[in-house]
Design an enzyme around this catalytic site. Structure first.
Site, mmCIF file in Angstrom:
data_model
loop_
_atom_site.group_PDB
_atom_site.id
_atom_site.type_symbol
_atom_site.label_atom_id
_atom_site.label_comp_id
_atom_site.label_asym_id
_atom_site.label_seq_id
_atom_site.Cartn_x
_atom_site.Cartn_y
_atom_site.Cartn_z
ATOM 1 N N CYS A 508 0.839 -1.208 0.000
ATOM 2 C CA CYS A 508 0.000 0.000 0.000
ATOM 3 C C CYS A 508 0.871 1.254 0.000
ATOM 4 C CB CYS A 508 -0.919 0.012 1.218
ATOM 5 S SG CYS A 508 -2.053 -1.398 1.253
ATOM 6 N N ASP A 509 0.423 2.259 -0.755
ATOM 7 C CA ASP A 509 1.186 3.505 -0.842
ATOM 8 C C ASP A 509 0.247 4.690 -0.971
ATOM 9 O OD1 ASP A 509 3.509 5.092 -1.009
ATOM 10 O OD2 ASP A 509 3.372 5.126 -3.187
#
Length: 546
Positions: A508-509
């Site tokens: 996740c970013d």
């Protein structure tokens, strides 16, 4: 520019000499433009094409002079007239470069412009970056685009929140209204099935402001919450299916004899323009969600999206398929016998709607039709409509086609040392921790294929973000050994548990989440190598459940 005087940009008199050459450069530019109409004429631009190092020295002299003034406020105020002269000269040199494709556009990039952009000196307050985009590197353009997207996203979310029927009641009660989201429900076993197509078709009817709201993927039957990794997974899988000519009829390989390395283009016998529009919408969504995916488009598509493509259909098809373009050019200029031999039995439709045999007199109509059928402009137009649902075309005015391609697909250089140097650590780990040193020893010993699997493991994609791997944003955190014996059939000690524990990747970013490798504190090099290799064998598992 070969004179040593012009190599002294770091001295005031050297910069004055460069400014004094303004009229000369302007004359060379005008001479080059005039010479374009005479194919065999000798122009400075054509000479520079055969002497690119001389052209590069000219550009570098002005670029370095400009850089000195950009970063020194006192000098800038003293030499402001020279500053505008350098900009004018570099604009002329950039036009020559674009016309003749002499050097990489990176030759014009001025380093560290982001500091000037965010906190400009007073004399630069009126500088319009849109007039000089060739000076701005791709990394800074990407930041400017992201800043624009965030602003539009915030406005769209505020507007959607205020339109929520519960907004007034929640406001009175002091309750925060949940942020609006645009959801796509997906069956992983049917990644581009009927349900997904129907949802995307419905989205095409939404107001454009809705597409500034973050798209979130929900995989049916899975517990994962999309903070970037799930959407990355979806885009990777859906484009694998969309661009496979064996599964969808929208695209074909340009070089069917070498499909592995061939770009794809629209298939002329696909009559479903809605499918092309959905594909454009998905490409826009993937770019907006910062999902870097390997889209096998030729650079021509990006040029056409930007409105910076070739000036004619024949030039377009030459970029796409040089062999086919040569055949069509030869046919257009061929003799009567050659035309009759190549087009025996072929028909061409005249303006009055009547079909006649192809002859020397009407072969140009036949060629125009063949080129148009090859390019399939109606399908591209549908794709462009879908893409522009997400992005206002003006948002990309500063980009060149090769830059938009890199923004979509990522860069091609893998600097693994830069990845190590940019990685951040969470206590108890530091860059000098024995486990971390051991990890990087093992990592750098991996082959390139395994290293790219590592990127998928921690980032959801094996593509390099704009600016290089130093911008991947990797964090390494400690994965503690679980102490619950109920998870094991037989009780075991902590050391034994450690030998069976695998690293975990979180890709996740978005929204505060970070690309993280959760790494057990291995103490033996061989154990680190074994556990990391096993973990990377699951690199392609959904949401890294391994």
């Amino acid at each position: 520019m070969e004179c040593p005087v012009f190599s002294n940009h770091h001295r005031p008199w050297g910069r004055r000499a460069l400014a004094a050459a303004d009229r000369l450069i302007g004359f060379l530019h005008m001479a080059s433009k005039a010479g374009e109409k005479k194919p065999n004429s000798a122009t400075p631009a054509r000479w520079w094409k055969f002497e690119p190092m001389s052209f590069r020295r000219t550009i570098m002299a002005y670029r370095r002079s400009l850089t000195i003034l950009f970063h020194d406020r006192v000098l800038l105020e003293k030499e402001l007239a020279n500053f505008w002269t350098y900009l004018r000269i570099l604009s002329s040199l950039n036009e020559i470069n674009l016309q003749h494709d002499i050097l990489s556009i990176k030759t014009f990039y001025i380093p560290n412009l982001d500091k000037v952009w965010r906190r400009p000196h007073q004399p630069l307050q009126k500088l319009s970056w849109a007039s000089y985009p060739f000076l701005i590197d791709l990394e800074m353009k990407t930041k400017m685009l992201e800043s624009h997207n965030i602003s539009e996203q915030d406005n769209a979310m505020e507007q959607a929140t205020r339109q929520d029927p519960m907004f007034g009641l929640c406001y009175l009660l002091g309750i925060t209204v949940p942020s609006p989201r645009l959801f796509l429900n997906v069956n992983r076993d049917d990644i581009f099935g009927r349900s997904v197509r129907e949802q995307l078709t419905e989205m095409l009817t939404f107001p454009r402001s809705w597409f500034q709201i973050p798209l979130r993927i929900r995989f049916m039957g899975e517990m994962g919450i999309d903070a970037g990794a799930l959407s990355m997974d979806f885009f990777r899988l859906v484009f694998e299916e969309l661009f496979d000519p064996g599964k969808n009829g929208l695209f074909r390989y340009v070089d069917e004899l070498d499909p592995t390395h061939s770009p794809v283009w629209f298939r002329k016998d696909c009559e479903d323009s809605k499918l092309a529009e959905i594909c454009g919408l998905l490409c826009g969504f993937s770019l907006h969600n910062k999902a870097i995916v390997p889209l096998p488009f030729p650079q021509l598509l990006y040029a056409k999206l930007l409105g910076k493509g070739p000036n004619s259909d024949m030039e377009e098809v030459a970029e796409l398929d040089k062999e086919f373009a040569d055949q069509m050019s030869k046919l257009r200029t061929g003799t009567e016998d050659y035309v009759m031999g190549c087009c025996y039995g072929e028909k061409v439709e005249l303006k009055n709607g009547r079909s006649v045999d192809v002859t020397k007199e009407n072969v140009h109509l036949y060629v125009d039709n063949m080129v148009r059928d090859y390019l399939v402009p109606s399908q591209f137009a549908a794709f462009q409509r879908g893409f522009n649902r997400v992005f206002n075309p003006a948002a990309f005015d500063m980009f060149r086609p090769i830059e938009l391609e890199a923004l979509v697909m990522g860069e091609k250089h893998f600097d693994w040392k830069a990845l190590e140097q940019s990685t951040q650590y969470k206590q108890p780990y530091t860059d000098s921790h024995p486990t971390i040193k051991m990890f990087w020893t093992v990592f750098h010993a991996l082959d390139n294929d395994m290293k790219r699997k590592f990127l998928v493991f921690v980032a959801g994609s094996d593509r390099v973000p704009v600016g290089g791997l130093r911008n991947l944003g990797l964090h390494i955190d400690h994965l503690q050994v679980p102490m619950d014996d109920s998870l094991d059939e037989q009780p075991c000690d902590t050391e034994d548990r450690l030998t069976r524990l695998l690293p975990v990747g979180h890709g996740c970013d978005n929204h505060g989440s970070r690309r993280t490798l959760r790494l057990p504190m291995y103490t033996i090099l061989e154990l680190m190598e074994d556990r990391l290799t096993v973990a990377l064998s699951y690199y392609d598992c959904p949401f890294h459940i391994a």
